[in-house]
Design a protein around this motif. Structure first.
Motif, mmCIF file in Angstrom:
data_model
loop_
_atom_site.group_PDB
_atom_site.id
_atom_site.type_symbol
_atom_site.label_atom_id
_atom_site.label_comp_id
_atom_site.label_asym_id
_atom_site.label_seq_id
_atom_site.Cartn_x
_atom_site.Cartn_y
_atom_site.Cartn_z
ATOM 1 N N THR A 1 11.836 0.070 -10.051
ATOM 2 C CA THR A 1 13.080 0.821 -9.883
ATOM 3 C C THR A 1 13.939 0.234 -8.761
ATOM 4 O O THR A 1 15.155 0.062 -8.924
ATOM 5 C CB THR A 1 12.764 2.309 -9.613
ATOM 6 N N ALA A 2 13.316 -0.090 -7.646
ATOM 7 C CA ALA A 2 14.064 -0.665 -6.524
ATOM 8 C C ALA A 2 14.672 -2.021 -6.903
ATOM 9 O O ALA A 2 15.829 -2.305 -6.583
ATOM 10 C CB ALA A 2 13.152 -0.810 -5.304
ATOM 11 N N PRO B 1 15.767 -3.788 -22.113
ATOM 12 C CA PRO B 1 14.951 -3.430 -20.947
ATOM 13 C C PRO B 1 15.035 -1.944 -20.600
ATOM 14 O O PRO B 1 16.063 -1.297 -20.811
ATOM 15 C CB PRO B 1 15.548 -4.275 -19.830
ATOM 16 N N SER B 2 13.920 -1.443 -20.114
ATOM 17 C CA SER B 2 13.870 -0.089 -19.557
ATOM 18 C C SER B 2 12.744 -0.076 -18.531
ATOM 19 O O SER B 2 11.861 -0.930 -18.552
ATOM 20 C CB SER B 2 13.609 0.953 -20.644
ATOM 21 N N HIS C 1 0.837 -1.199 0.000
ATOM 22 C CA HIS C 1 0.000 0.000 0.000
ATOM 23 C C HIS C 1 0.875 1.253 0.000
ATOM 24 O O HIS C 1 1.781 1.386 0.813
ATOM 25 C CB HIS C 1 -0.930 0.010 1.210
ATOM 26 N N GLY C 2 0.625 2.138 -0.946
ATOM 27 C CA GLY C 2 1.382 3.383 -1.034
ATOM 28 C C GLY C 2 2.656 3.268 -1.853
ATOM 29 O O GLY C 2 3.365 4.249 -2.037
ATOM 30 N N ILE C 3 2.971 2.070 -2.335
ATOM 31 C CA ILE C 3 4.167 1.864 -3.148
ATOM 32 C C ILE C 3 3.728 1.656 -4.593
ATOM 33 O O ILE C 3 2.963 0.747 -4.893
ATOM 34 C CB ILE C 3 4.965 0.631 -2.654
ATOM 35 N N THR C 4 4.201 2.509 -5.488
ATOM 36 C CA THR C 4 3.787 2.407 -6.889
ATOM 37 C C THR C 4 4.562 1.305 -7.600
ATOM 38 O O THR C 4 5.647 0.896 -7.159
ATOM 39 C CB THR C 4 4.033 3.731 -7.639
ATOM 40 N N TYR D 1 9.657 -8.334 -4.905
ATOM 41 C CA TYR D 1 9.932 -7.104 -4.144
ATOM 42 C C TYR D 1 9.748 -7.356 -2.651
ATOM 43 O O TYR D 1 10.595 -6.995 -1.844
ATOM 44 C CB TYR D 1 8.999 -5.999 -4.636
ATOM 45 N N LEU D 2 8.648 -8.013 -2.292
ATOM 46 C CA LEU D 2 8.377 -8.284 -0.881
ATOM 47 C C LEU D 2 9.423 -9.230 -0.285
ATOM 48 O O LEU D 2 9.892 -9.021 0.838
ATOM 49 C CB LEU D 2 6.971 -8.866 -0.703
#
Length: 74
Positions: free
Chosen positions: A22-23, A46-47, A13-16, A69-70
């Motif tokens: 990017t991360a 890739p981009s 939540h709150g993370i686009t 990511y998680l």
């Protein structure tokens, strides 16, 4: 009026999606990311922009990226 905590159990939540990609790119690089999630948007020219376009259209791939990511940053 909507409460700020409308999704208290959603760790993203709150993370686009752009923040997620990017991360992960900064952490793994494109080659490492392609090894983690086997999709062409991380392999062929890739981009961030092309990855976002693909992931917004492809739910299964987006879910895999979000799970990575998680696992990586939780």
């Amino acid at each position: 009026m909507m409460s700020i905590n409308t999704q208290p159990n959603n760790p993203l939540h709150g993370i686009t999606l752009k923040m997620v990609v990017t991360a992960l790119y900064n952490h793994y690089g494109w080659e490492g990311l392609a090894k983690q999630v086997n999709v062409n948007c991380f392999k062929n020219e890739p981009s961030i922009k092309s990855a976002l376009t693909f992931l917004r259209k492809t739910e299964w791939a987006r879910l895999e990226v979000e799970q990575l990511y998680l696992r990586t940053f939780a």
